[in-house]
Each structure stands twice: as structure tokens, then as C-alpha cells.
Design a protein around this motif. Structure first.
Motif, mmCIF file in Angstrom:
data_model
loop_
_atom_site.group_PDB
_atom_site.id
_atom_site.type_symbol
_atom_site.label_atom_id
_atom_site.label_comp_id
_atom_site.label_asym_id
_atom_site.label_seq_id
_atom_site.Cartn_x
_atom_site.Cartn_y
_atom_site.Cartn_z
ATOM 1 N N LEU A 41 0.823 -1.210 0.000
ATOM 2 C CA LEU A 41 0.000 0.000 0.000
ATOM 3 C C LEU A 41 0.857 1.260 0.000
ATOM 4 O O LEU A 41 0.583 2.208 -0.745
ATOM 5 C CB LEU A 41 -0.935 0.010 1.213
ATOM 6 N N SER A 42 1.902 1.259 0.817
ATOM 7 C CA SER A 42 2.771 2.444 0.861
ATOM 8 C C SER A 42 3.526 2.632 -0.451
ATOM 9 O O SER A 42 3.703 3.755 -0.920
ATOM 10 C CB SER A 42 3.734 2.367 2.042
ATOM 11 N N GLN A 43 3.954 1.538 -1.087
ATOM 12 C CA GLN A 43 4.633 1.651 -2.379
ATOM 13 C C GLN A 43 3.682 2.156 -3.465
ATOM 14 O O GLN A 43 4.057 3.003 -4.274
ATOM 15 C CB GLN A 43 5.208 0.298 -2.789
ATOM 16 N N ALA A 44 2.466 1.643 -3.478
ATOM 17 C CA ALA A 44 1.487 2.090 -4.482
ATOM 18 C C ALA A 44 1.123 3.551 -4.267
ATOM 19 O O ALA A 44 0.928 4.295 -5.230
ATOM 20 C CB ALA A 44 0.234 1.222 -4.415
ATOM 21 N N TYR A 45 1.060 3.985 -3.018
ATOM 22 C CA TYR A 45 0.750 5.386 -2.717
ATOM 23 C C TYR A 45 1.901 6.301 -3.143
ATOM 24 O O TYR A 45 1.678 7.342 -3.758
ATOM 25 C CB TYR A 45 0.459 5.549 -1.232
ATOM 26 N N ASP A 46 3.135 5.918 -2.825
ATOM 27 C CA ASP A 46 4.298 6.738 -3.174
ATOM 28 C C ASP A 46 4.491 6.846 -4.686
ATOM 29 O O ASP A 46 4.849 7.903 -5.203
ATOM 30 C CB ASP A 46 5.571 6.165 -2.545
ATOM 31 N N ARG A 47 4.248 5.763 -5.398
ATOM 32 C CA ARG A 47 4.484 5.728 -6.843
ATOM 33 C C ARG A 47 3.247 6.076 -7.673
ATOM 34 O O ARG A 47 3.317 6.092 -8.901
ATOM 35 C CB ARG A 47 4.982 4.342 -7.242
ATOM 36 N N CYS A 72 -5.297 7.824 -2.964
ATOM 37 C CA CYS A 72 -5.061 9.266 -2.860
ATOM 38 C C CYS A 72 -4.746 9.692 -1.424
ATOM 39 O O CYS A 72 -4.294 10.807 -1.198
ATOM 40 C CB CYS A 72 -6.252 10.051 -3.404
ATOM 41 N N TYR A 73 -4.994 8.800 -0.459
ATOM 42 C CA TYR A 73 -4.645 9.085 0.934
ATOM 43 C C TYR A 73 -4.319 7.769 1.613
ATOM 44 O O TYR A 73 -5.051 6.787 1.478
ATOM 45 C CB TYR A 73 -5.808 9.774 1.653
ATOM 46 N N PHE A 74 -3.212 7.763 2.347
ATOM 47 C CA PHE A 74 -2.817 6.562 3.081
ATOM 48 C C PHE A 74 -2.106 6.985 4.343
ATOM 49 O O PHE A 74 -1.180 7.792 4.301
ATOM 50 C CB PHE A 74 -1.896 5.680 2.229
ATOM 51 N N GLN A 75 -2.584 6.499 5.479
ATOM 52 C CA GLN A 75 -1.937 6.787 6.752
ATOM 53 C C GLN A 75 -1.618 5.465 7.422
ATOM 54 O O GLN A 75 -2.516 4.699 7.767
ATOM 55 C CB GLN A 75 -2.834 7.634 7.637
ATOM 56 N N ASN A 76 -0.342 5.201 7.577
ATOM 57 C CA ASN A 76 0.118 3.923 8.096
ATOM 58 C C ASN A 76 -0.248 3.726 9.564
ATOM 59 O O ASN A 76 -0.591 2.626 9.983
ATOM 60 C CB ASN A 76 1.631 3.805 7.908
ATOM 61 N N LYS A 77 -0.219 4.793 10.364
ATOM 62 C CA LYS A 77 -0.489 4.667 11.795
ATOM 63 C C LYS A 77 -1.932 4.261 12.069
ATOM 64 O O LYS A 77 -2.201 3.403 12.893
ATOM 65 C CB LYS A 77 -0.165 5.977 12.513
ATOM 66 N N TYR A 96 -6.830 -1.175 6.215
ATOM 67 C CA TYR A 96 -5.975 -2.218 5.633
ATOM 68 C C TYR A 96 -6.369 -3.601 6.138
ATOM 69 O O TYR A 96 -6.065 -4.602 5.509
ATOM 70 C CB TYR A 96 -4.498 -1.929 5.889
ATOM 71 N N LYS A 97 -7.080 -3.683 7.259
ATOM 72 C CA LYS A 97 -7.532 -4.976 7.772
ATOM 73 C C LYS A 97 -8.654 -5.569 6.924
ATOM 74 O O LYS A 97 -8.921 -6.758 7.006
ATOM 75 C CB LYS A 97 -7.976 -4.830 9.218
ATOM 76 N N ASP A 98 -9.323 -4.741 6.118
ATOM 77 C CA ASP A 98 -10.375 -5.225 5.222
ATOM 78 C C ASP A 98 -9.812 -5.838 3.949
ATOM 79 O O ASP A 98 -10.526 -6.504 3.216
ATOM 80 C CB ASP A 98 -11.313 -4.081 4.820
ATOM 81 N N ILE A 99 -8.532 -5.613 3.681
ATOM 82 C CA ILE A 99 -7.927 -6.027 2.419
ATOM 83 C C ILE A 99 -7.440 -7.465 2.512
ATOM 84 O O ILE A 99 -6.775 -7.856 3.464
ATOM 85 C CB ILE A 99 -6.767 -5.085 2.053
ATOM 86 N N ARG A 100 -7.771 -8.228 1.496
ATOM 87 C CA ARG A 100 -7.362 -9.629 1.420
ATOM 88 C C ARG A 100 -6.118 -9.791 0.554
ATOM 89 O O ARG A 100 -5.202 -10.513 0.899
ATOM 90 C CB ARG A 100 -8.505 -10.448 0.839
ATOM 91 N N HIS A 101 -6.088 -9.093 -0.591
ATOM 92 C CA HIS A 101 -5.016 -9.279 -1.561
ATOM 93 C C HIS A 101 -4.859 -8.004 -2.374
ATOM 94 O O HIS A 101 -5.835 -7.313 -2.647
ATOM 95 C CB HIS A 101 -5.358 -10.448 -2.475
ATOM 96 N N ILE A 102 -3.627 -7.699 -2.775
ATOM 97 C CA ILE A 102 -3.321 -6.525 -3.611
ATOM 98 C C ILE A 102 -2.573 -6.982 -4.838
ATOM 99 O O ILE A 102 -1.691 -7.838 -4.758
ATOM 100 C CB ILE A 102 -2.425 -5.518 -2.855
ATOM 101 N N ARG A 103 -2.921 -6.393 -5.973
ATOM 102 C CA ARG A 103 -2.135 -6.639 -7.188
ATOM 103 C C ARG A 103 -2.183 -5.419 -8.082
ATOM 104 O O ARG A 103 -3.085 -4.594 -7.976
ATOM 105 C CB ARG A 103 -2.594 -7.899 -7.911
ATOM 106 N N LEU A 104 -1.189 -5.291 -8.959
ATOM 107 C CA LEU A 104 -1.117 -4.173 -9.885
ATOM 108 C C LEU A 104 -2.102 -4.365 -11.025
ATOM 109 O O LEU A 104 -2.392 -5.487 -11.421
ATOM 110 C CB LEU A 104 0.298 -4.026 -10.447
ATOM 111 N N VAL A 105 -2.560 -3.255 -11.568
ATOM 112 C CA VAL A 105 -3.476 -3.298 -12.719
ATOM 113 C C VAL A 105 -2.707 -3.662 -13.958
ATOM 114 O O VAL A 105 -1.614 -3.263 -14.177
ATOM 115 C CB VAL A 105 -4.182 -1.943 -12.912
#
Length: 105
Positions: A41-47, A72-77, A96-105
Motif C-alpha cells: 500500500l505504501s509503495q502504491a501510494y508513493d508511486r 489518494c490518501y494513506f496513513q500507516n499509523k 488495511y484490515k479489510d484487504i485480502r489481496h493486492i495486485r497491480l493493474v
């Protein structure tokens, strides 16, 4: 007049019109570890990369579904993120607890 109206209704109902999209079955992917979800999530937000998120079942969502867009908004804490989809003009506020899996488009 009633006969003409009945003819119009009969022609309308004789046409087979489907206004509902066919639901495609979503392949349930494995649950990613929490540290991996936060890293991606942090990598996708930064890039500013578009991603596809597979979301777990919960009290409000009775099945596993997928959403896509850019973060468009991500807060790690706090573990909160806002995912914007410009195609369907939807904005999702997720934990982030609702997320099961992440992948790139």
C-alpha cells in the motif's frame, strides 16, 4: 384504446431485455500477511500506481469483491486509506484490515 395499450405491453414484454450485467465469479486469492499489505500500500501510494484490491467479507459486505483505482490518501499509523476510481467515479475509504489481496493493474 385499451386494445392498443395491451398490444404495446405485449410487444414490450415479448422482447428479452437484460439490464443487469452478468456477475463474473471472482477467484478468491490467498490472504496476504499484514506487513506485506502495508508495504504494498505504501509503495502504491508513493508511486501513484493503480492497484486492484480484493476485499474480505465483513458485516456490510457479504461476499469477497474487488475494487481498483489509485490511492489518494494513506496513513500507516491509523491503517486507513482512500482509493479513488476515476472510471466509475467512486471513492472507497478502507482499513488495511479489510484487504485480502493486492495486485497491480
Amino acid at each position: 384504446m385499451e386494445k392498443k395499450l395491451a398490444e404495446q405491453y405485449s410487444t414490450f414484454f415479448s422482447k428479452k431485455i437484460s439490464l443487469v450485467k452478468k456477475v463474473t465469479a471472482i477467484k478468491s486469492l490467498s490472504q496476504m500477511p499484514e506487513h506485506q499489505i502495508l508495504l504494498f500500500l505504501s509503495q502504491a501510494y508513493d508511486r501513484k500506481k493503480p492497484i486492484i484490491l480484493q476485499i474480505n467479507k465483513n458485516d456490510y459486505n457479504l461476499s469477497i469483491n474487488e475494487t481498483y483505482g489509485t490511492i489518494c490518501y494513506f496513513q500507516n499509523k491509523s491503517g486507513m486509506l482512500v482509493l479513488e476510481n476515476t472510471d466509475s467515479q467512486l471513492t472507497h475509504m478502507l482499513s488495511y484490515k479489510d484487504i485480502r489481496h493486492i495486485r497491480l493493474v
